[in-house]
Enzyme design. Structure first.
Site, PDB file in Angstrom:
ATOM      1  N   CYS A 215       0.885  -1.254  -0.123  1.00 60.19           N
ATOM      2  CA  CYS A 215      -0.079  -0.009  -0.089  1.00 60.19           C
ATOM      3  C   CYS A 215       0.848   1.356  -0.172  1.00 60.19           C
ATOM      4  O   CYS A 215       0.380   2.316  -0.177  1.00 60.19           O
ATOM      5  CB  CYS A 215      -0.867   0.121   1.228  1.00 60.19           C
ATOM      6  SG  CYS A 215      -2.000  -1.399   1.691  1.00 60.19           S
TER       7      CYS A 215
ATOM      8  N   GLU B 125     -26.917  10.819  11.247  1.00 60.10           N
ATOM      9  CA  GLU B 125     -26.451  11.450  12.644  1.00 60.10           C
ATOM     10  C   GLU B 125     -24.671  11.519  12.392  1.00 60.10           C
ATOM     11  O   GLU B 125     -24.034  12.377  12.396  1.00 60.10           O
ATOM     12  CB  GLU B 125     -26.814  11.064  13.610  1.00 60.10           C
ATOM     13  CG  GLU B 125     -26.279  12.003  14.916  1.00 60.10           C
ATOM     14  CD  GLU B 125     -26.576  13.521  14.964  1.00 60.10           C
ATOM     15  OE1 GLU B 125     -25.684  14.239  15.718  1.00 60.10           O
ATOM     16  OE2 GLU B 125     -27.407  13.743  14.149  1.00 60.10           O
TER      17      GLU B 125
END
EC number: 4.2.1.109
Length: 229
Positions: A97, A139
């Protein structure tokens, strides 16, 4: 370039014998264990990188993430040059990565980047043939940072996360990853179809908490997309 010594202080460039839990030598293994317990980095998948004193600490590749030790980490500078590597007998390699990590550091001035193989991400991408995911009205959107505005989202705003296509090798994702960063300046995450997600922030706490927030939001988004039986 130095090898890691027994006290994790192999050079005078950076003192790594810090017992603080927030030091990358200690923090990365701890976070990997947490992410493994959450099912995000199983089967040797995933990775994490943290910037510390202008040096980049990177978890090794192809190892059981829940078993990473402090002296397993690679350290390189901002130019991508290795500064400290694990002892040769460990036979470790730097995370695949790394090119995406470095892109996040250079393009977004990130302080930490996390890569996970989340099942929720893969499911959501399978349900979304488009190149982005849109989420509104929840939310937990307030827990996601809007990088363009420099503040967290309000719960009445639309959250858009880009999706890029997977490739055979992680390094081959860099070009499309950069395109996504430019096209979506507000985003703090990029989804990779059939693969997982990259999320970043100014320090290790930000991508960790946002990762948790994204996972919550993705579960709800999947629930809303799947028709009731």
């Amino acid at each position: 370039m130095d090898y890691v010594s027994d006290d994790f202080a192999p050079s005078n460039i950076l003192s790594c014998n810090d017992d603080s839990g927030d030091h990358p030598r200690n923090l990365i293994p701890e976070l990997c264990r947490q992410f493994y317990a959450n099912g995000w980095v199983t089967g040797t998948g995933g990775g994490i990188s943290i910037k510390y004193n202008d040096q980049i600490f990177i978890a090794p590749s192809g190892v059981q993430k829940e078993r990473i030790q402090p002296d397993d980490l690679f350290v390189q500078n901002l130019n991508g040059e290795d500064v400290i590597i694990p002892k040769p007998e460990k036979k470790l390699s730097k995370s695949q990565c790394t090119p995406i990590f470095m892109c996040s550091f250079t393009e977004r001035n990130a302080g930490a980047v996390i890569h996970v193989h989340s099942q929720e991400v893969v499911k959501l991408c399978l349900l979304n043939p488009e190149n982005e995911v849109k989420i509104t009205g929840l939310e937990m959107i307030k827990g996601i940072y809007n990088e363009k505005k420099g503040k967290f989202y309000d719960n009445d705003e639309e959250l858009i996360i880009p999706i890029i296509e997977n490739s055979k090798y992680e390094k081959d994702l860099v070009d499309t990853f950069k395109i996504a960063l430019k096209k979506y300046p507000s985003t703090s995450a990029v989804l990779v179809r059939n693969h997982g997600m990259y999320v970043w922030g100014s320090n290790w706490k930000t991508p960790k908490t946002q990762l948790e927030g994204y996972e919550y939001l993705f579960k709800i988004a999947i629930f809303k997309k799947i028709p009731p039986v």
